[in-house]
Design an enzyme around this catalytic site. Sequence first.
Site: not given
Lengths: 333, 333
Positions: B57, B219
């Site tokens: 991320h 995700h």
Amino acid sequence: MKKLINRPEDVVKESLAGLAAAHADLLRVHFDPAYVVRADAPVTGKVGVVSGGGSGHEPLHGGYVGRGMLDAACPGEVFTSPTPDQMEAASRAVDGGAGVLHIVKNYTGDVMNFEMAAELCQADGLAVESVMVNDDVAVEDSLYTAGRRGVGTTVLVEKICGAAAEKGMDLASLAALGKRVAANGRSMGMALTSCTVPAAGKPTFDIGEDEMEIGIGIHGEPGRERKPLATAREIASMMMDAIVPDLPFRRGDAVIAMVNGMGGTPLMELYLVYHELERICRDSGITIARRLVGDYITSLEMAGCSITLLRADDEMLALWDAPVMTPGLRWGC
Amino acid sequence: MKKLINRPEDVVKESLAGLAAAHADLLRVHFDPAYVVRADAPVTGKVGVVSGGGSGHEPLHGGYVGRGMLDAACPGEVFTSPTPDQMEAASRAVDGGAGVLHIVKNYTGDVMNFEMAAELCQADGLAVESVMVNDDVAVEDSLYTAGRRGVGTTVLVEKICGAAAEKGMDLASLAALGKRVAANGRSMGMALTSCTVPAAGKPTFDIGEDEMEIGIGIHGEPGRERKPLATAREIASMMMDAIVPDLPFRRGDAVIAMVNGMGGTPLMELYLVYHELERICRDSGITIARRLVGDYITSLEMAGCSITLLRADDEMLALWDAPVMTPGLRWGC
């Protein structure tokens, strides 16, 4: 074509409107002709620093407008040179009485149009000097270029000349500085995937699932060779094997290094490549004095990266460290 | 799988090594257990602010370590929670005598492990408070989550609490502030493409050439609906139609707005989406007092974006404006 856009023909205009809305403290966007300009332009007594080129390489160039870097940037359509009237209007808008420096990437359209704009300005008494960037070691001559393409070093020329202009350097000295920076920078890129120009609607080139293109240009122009996909370690070595002997960079040199993402590469991969670059430089006795890791000169959503090395003297390093306040680069402010 | 990596099992470690090498002025990386920590930690008398989560991320969370934001970040493997021993070690490393604040995105593994780490620290006399972020309006419960997922607001909580800790706010007040920020933030994401976890070697999900996923998780968890690809204008409206009534944001509210890229989206598209967001807010009487446009909480090379709005009071805005000096956010320093 999967893009967050409305009509392909409005992409540049609407993106510029977003840039202006997001950074009203730093810059303004003028439309018809289109240019991005520092909010406080013109700055009296300061050389105006202007660059530009096709859109699709963001944050280059519009994202580098602001204190300590560019006074104005001229955005063309995606991967298309801006027009002389954009460059002329931008130059006049940043004329603070000390002349204007044009920083030009070596693409035939950009070079021709900046030359024409310079002539139009000069005919009207506005002093203009130009610095050309042609740092891509991958190929001589290319799809849109006679000679070498201008790529990553452009970011460094814009930062260093922008800082010098901010400190009051005169036009002739600034042009000489810019040429010295351009002469000491070398770059090479590679791609894992193509990109898609909105108006074209399909990928610029085809590439296999297990292939990569070494030496790619920032518009997807062919590079040196199409090869089987390799590891980050091998890729970093291939690029450095082309870059280092070209200048050549030597043991004991101090450099500003950039690991640049082409637009579709995760930041974690760019740091991983930087880790490899750092090891290669250490083994070669080259000192990375300053560095950038991130997306600085992109090719839409292309996956891949480029490496730029600039052999930097103390003056360049001091100008590098000087405050900069733009959407794309910001420190010391 | 096309990635700039060496062995999939070394991706996180080698990327962290690159982060450390690139930003030695700001942070250090500790391995075994892995955490990123401010170069000057621990800062005596200051609450230590710690966050963490799966890697992939970036710049979240390691890229937000530095003065005015996080004291430490714990990186898990890609899309995998870090372990309690990482969190405990990071907490101890930033213990300046005023306790430690944990900022936790609401994923089952993160929540459980941060709780365990807090207990281990507390058993040893180190005061720990936690703030949970669960701002994603897309779905209740999800693949890795009971309740709502924690996404974009996390960046804003880290910035605002980091600034408050820097100014000397005590642990109890800091936890209350963090909870207030988390309670006033709402986000939603969308994806044009999937991403590929290095260890998996294939895309997390399949999506058609003319489809998009609205309400996607960071995700690649399923969102609200799979729809035909729409324009940026329609997409911004869909996301705002979910975000605005949820808090609800009302006419007259001042917000911090973020248009965040998922990793594979060109910056020019994010500015284009911001242009749409700005229009929607203006029409709704919501004032965008501050904004971020760029890649701040990504999902590897996923193409897509998310929008976050935070209803901000004067205290939050002042803390937002306070100096921050990290790889991922930097101003005022």
